[in-house]
Scaffold this active site. Structure first.
Site, PDB file in Angstrom:
ATOM      1  N   ASP A  19       3.872  23.012   7.412  1.00 19.44           N
ATOM      2  CA  ASP A  19       2.472  23.311   7.087  1.00 19.44           C
ATOM      3  C   ASP A  19       1.583  23.091   8.302  1.00 19.44           C
ATOM      4  O   ASP A  19       0.507  22.522   8.200  1.00 19.44           O
ATOM      5  CB  ASP A  19       2.006  22.447   5.915  1.00 19.44           C
ATOM      6  CG  ASP A  19       0.703  22.959   5.294  1.00 19.44           C
ATOM      7  OD1 ASP A  19       0.423  24.174   5.408  1.00 19.44           O
ATOM      8  OD2 ASP A  19      -0.043  22.151   4.717  1.00 19.44           O
TER       9      ASP A  19
ATOM     10  N   ALA B 128      -5.598  18.024  -0.798  1.00 17.51           N
ATOM     11  CA  ALA B 128      -5.095  18.280  -2.149  1.00 17.51           C
ATOM     12  C   ALA B 128      -4.496  17.028  -2.770  1.00 17.51           C
ATOM     13  O   ALA B 128      -4.500  16.865  -3.984  1.00 17.51           O
ATOM     14  CB  ALA B 128      -4.055  19.393  -2.106  1.00 17.51           C
ATOM     15  N   PHE B 129      -3.979  16.145  -1.938  1.00 17.89           N
ATOM     16  CA  PHE B 129      -3.255  14.989  -2.461  1.00 17.89           C
ATOM     17  C   PHE B 129      -3.933  13.660  -2.164  1.00 17.89           C
ATOM     18  O   PHE B 129      -3.377  12.616  -2.480  1.00 17.89           O
ATOM     19  CB  PHE B 129      -1.826  14.971  -1.900  1.00 17.89           C
ATOM     20  CG  PHE B 129      -1.014  16.144  -2.341  1.00 17.89           C
ATOM     21  CD1 PHE B 129      -0.371  16.148  -3.569  1.00 17.89           C
ATOM     22  CD2 PHE B 129      -0.920  17.267  -1.540  1.00 17.89           C
ATOM     23  CE1 PHE B 129       0.365  17.237  -3.980  1.00 17.89           C
ATOM     24  CE2 PHE B 129      -0.180  18.367  -1.944  1.00 17.89           C
ATOM     25  CZ  PHE B 129       0.461  18.346  -3.175  1.00 17.89           C
ATOM     26  N   GLY B 130      -5.122  13.678  -1.542  1.00 17.33           N
ATOM     27  CA  GLY B 130      -5.744  12.395  -1.273  1.00 17.33           C
ATOM     28  C   GLY B 130      -7.031  12.494  -0.485  1.00 17.33           C
ATOM     29  O   GLY B 130      -7.344  13.515   0.119  1.00 17.33           O
ATOM     30  N   LEU B 131      -7.783  11.396  -0.535  1.00 14.65           N
ATOM     31  CA  LEU B 131      -9.031  11.255   0.196  1.00 14.65           C
ATOM     32  C   LEU B 131      -8.773  10.420   1.440  1.00 14.65           C
ATOM     33  O   LEU B 131      -8.026   9.441   1.405  1.00 14.65           O
ATOM     34  CB  LEU B 131     -10.072  10.576  -0.702  1.00 14.65           C
ATOM     35  CG  LEU B 131     -11.424  10.217  -0.092  1.00 14.65           C
ATOM     36  CD1 LEU B 131     -12.203  11.482   0.268  1.00 14.65           C
ATOM     37  CD2 LEU B 131     -12.242   9.380  -1.074  1.00 14.65           C
TER      38      LEU B 131
ATOM     39  N   LYS C 153      -5.737   6.838   4.186  1.00 13.97           N
ATOM     40  CA  LYS C 153      -5.505   7.949   3.266  1.00 13.97           C
ATOM     41  C   LYS C 153      -5.051   7.403   1.928  1.00 13.97           C
ATOM     42  O   LYS C 153      -4.040   6.710   1.839  1.00 13.97           O
ATOM     43  CB  LYS C 153      -4.441   8.890   3.846  1.00 13.97           C
ATOM     44  CG  LYS C 153      -4.057  10.052   2.932  1.00 13.97           C
ATOM     45  CD  LYS C 153      -2.972  10.894   3.593  1.00 13.97           C
ATOM     46  CE  LYS C 153      -2.506  12.034   2.708  1.00 13.97           C
ATOM     47  NZ  LYS C 153      -1.451  12.843   3.339  1.00 13.97           N
TER      48      LYS C 153
ATOM     49  N   VAL D   8     -14.063  10.953   5.546  1.00 13.03           N
ATOM     50  CA  VAL D   8     -13.908  11.911   6.645  1.00 13.03           C
ATOM     51  C   VAL D   8     -13.189  13.185   6.216  1.00 13.03           C
ATOM     52  O   VAL D   8     -13.214  14.180   6.929  1.00 13.03           O
ATOM     53  CB  VAL D   8     -13.163  11.288   7.851  1.00 13.03           C
ATOM     54  CG1 VAL D   8     -13.975  10.179   8.468  1.00 13.03           C
ATOM     55  CG2 VAL D   8     -11.779  10.787   7.457  1.00 13.03           C
ATOM     56  N   GLY D   9     -12.542  13.184   5.055  1.00 15.01           N
ATOM     57  CA  GLY D   9     -11.839  14.396   4.633  1.00 15.01           C
ATOM     58  C   GLY D   9     -11.230  14.252   3.262  1.00 15.01           C
ATOM     59  O   GLY D   9     -10.929  13.157   2.808  1.00 15.01           O
TER      60      GLY D   9
END
Length: 358
Positions: free
Chosen positions: A141, A30-33, A49, A26-27
């Site tokens: 962020d 920068a630090f994970g799928l 995640k 689903v996405g």
């Protein structure tokens, strides 16, 4: 020990316990799928995640530990909640959270939002911020893609990987430029929870207009665009600039007058613009707080002071200044995971906790 299955998703190995099935990407951050999945234990849809190589460097280990600690500590209806966490045989870390159908970025790119949705979404963002700010946490962020929404329009803020302690001497960082508060560009090290209110204001404006308010090409262009709307920064703000280069840059800009928000946002509700003006203030010391914004007349249809909780206790940031080796972060992470599952070191863990190599 739990049983694991290994899958390849977008060329990335996903190792999850057999509890989770039907994984779909689903996405990618920068630090994970992130994948959606079905949790067979609870019969619910979840988001999983994968933190890529969490123990590859001390910096990444600390970042992962920080996000884990925050997700464990923060319990609020408008903040994403952690339902499970495990370490795979390959020593990757997986956070499991509730799954919401979409995010605000996708909504904004698909269609204009009606007034009642803008109000309700902003209310929930500020309600979540009031809580995390009361815990001494700054998200840092906040942006539309970090704001998740379900089919009932329930909203939850996610991705606390960059979150930090509320500290007047914060170190510089890289956030998404469009939503970055001016004090980060001007003073770099001196900012607090007010940066999140600025970001929320930028998101509010984007909901009103359907496009980013300050789409800067770089940090110089970003600041210039901000001054085109808000005018030249007041002297009180310019006095806080520590860097001579930054001061020269600001003084080199042409003097600009503030543009009336009613001229910029021609079709917006005057009450909406009154609140927006209070959120997008150059000086963070006079910028409205999340708690104050909740009480603004624009949000009166949803405001309920008895149902806008603060954190019961401040978040423990004692680890934050620690400069530790990877193996130490690893041990601390395992301890937090065991604590999350309410299992002591002598118990039998359902998930693997690999040995630390000393």
């Amino acid at each position: 020990m739990a049983d694991f299955v290994k899958l390849s998703i977008f060329g990335t190995v996903f190792e999850v316990t057999t509890r989770y099935v039907d994984l779909q990407p689903v996405g990618m951050g920068a630090f994970g799928l992130v994948c959606s999945a079905n949790d067979q234990l609870t019969s619910t849809s979840v988001a999983i995640k994968k933190i890529m190589k969490p123990f590859s460097t001390p910096v990444l280990s600390k970042r992962t530990y920080r996000e884990l600690k925050l997700l464990k500590h923060i319990r609020h209806e408008n903040i994403i909640s952690l339902s499970d966490i495990f370490i795979s045989p390959l020593e990757d870390i997986y956070f499991v959270t509730e799954l919401l159908g979409t995010d605000l970025h996708r909504l904004l790119t698909s269609r204009p939002l009606e007034k009642q949705f803008i109000q309700y979404f902003l209310y929930q963002i500020l309600r979540g911020l009031k809580y995390v700010h009361s815990a001494g946490v700054v998200h840092r962020d906040l942006k539309p893609s970090n704001i998740l929404v379900n089919e009932n329009c329930d909203l939850k803020i996610c991705d606390f990987g960059l979150a930090r302690i509320q500290d007047p001497q914060m170190t510089g960082y890289v956030s998404t430029r469009y939503y970055r508060a001016p004090e980060i560009m001007l003073t770099w090290q001196k900012y607090d929870v007010a940066v999140d209110v600025w970001s929320a204001g930028c998101i509010f404006a984007e909901m009103l207009e359907g496009k980013p308010l300050f789409p800067g090409k770089d940090h110089v262009n970003q600041f210039s665009i901000i001054t085109e709307l808000l005018g030249t920064p007041p002297d009180e703000v310019i006095k806080t600039i520590c860097s001579e280069n930054t001061l020269r840059f600001v003084q080199s800009l042409p003097k600009r007058e503030r543009v009336p928000f009613s001229q910029k946002f021609k079709n917006a509700d005057p009450m909406a613009l009154d609140l927006l003006e209070k959120m997008l203030v150059f000086d963070p010391r006079t910028r409205i707080s999340a708690a104050e914004a909740l009480a603004h007349p624009y949000l009166a249809p949803y405001h309920d002071p008895t149902d806008e909780p603060e954190a019961e206790e401040a978040f423990d940031w004692s680890f934050n200044d620690a400069d530790l080796p990877v193996d130490t972060w690893k041990v601390m992470m395992y301890s937090e995971i065991l604590d999350f599952h309410n299992i002591d070191n002598s118990g039998q863990d359902e998930g693997p906790v690999p040995p630390v190599n000393n």
